[in-house]
Design an enzyme around this catalytic site. Sequence first.
Site: not given
Ligand code: DGL
Length: 281
Positions: A18, A50-51, A81-83, A200-202
């Site tokens: 992630d 990363y978003g 991580c979705n991004t 988003c994983t957060h």
């Molecule tokens: N882990 C990222 C996601 O699931 C979110 C955090 C980021 O922006 O890096 O999209």
Amino acid sequence: MAVQLFQTGEVGPIGVFDSGYGGLTVLREIRRTLPQYDYLYLGDNARAPYGTRSFEVVYEFTRQAVRYLFEQGCHLVILACNTASAKALRTIQQVDLPKFDPKRRVLGVIRPTVEVVGELSQSRHVGIMATEGTIRSCTYELEIAKLWPDIQVTGEACPMWVPLVENNEYESPGADYFVRTRIEHLMSLDPLIDSVILGCTHYPLLLGKIRQFMPEGVKIIEQGGYVAQSLKDYLLRHPEMEKRLTKEGTIRFLTTERAEQFQQKAAIFMGEGLDAERITL
Ligand code: DGL
């Protein structure tokens, strides 16, 4: 013919990557479902989030991380991580894997989530709440259109939600405003939405507040459990990969930032104390 770049063992842990801490919510669910395997978690905390980053940058960072996990002996890597799944997974699978080692695999978190959404939505109107990068990539829309063409998808970028979690403000009264306004905006765009993907994983850490402000009857789709189940199914369907996974039930944490800082924050996501090592990508 592809040249094998990684002279590592025949077996290794499952790599989980992630941009930072968020993937730990996915790892927690994967471990709950598949406790027998070894895991190697890598958080690129030094370069997170990363978003808001461009396609090229997210792809390059993710590619470096996957390569690193392969070098550490992982044969299977989950982009938790979705991004990264939205912006880098396809290119890594199609362009890099054949060069790195065609027998290794990289899987993401978007497909397992999309697979269940069609069974959960009655109204066929679905909302996605995610980072700007994920929403702008339209990956959820494209993947849902392939599997469930009758579903109408509306995306909502929630740029403040990750910082609220990262800064430990996710339970504060101040967080209410940012959670409420994004949910209200999404529902105003399409009041027929009956299911919302937390893309988003957060976001699972904001679940209490999301539930509080989501209109009654709207299903909130958390992806960790679905990703874990999908991985379990994948390993049943791919015994050749399952045989390449070590099974001691261990877990190691790597971060590109200070280990002490990672340990403190990661404990919030994992719900337990842990040790981490700093590495450089
Ligand atoms: N882990 C990222 C996601 O699931 C979110 C955090 C980021 O922006 O890096 O999209």
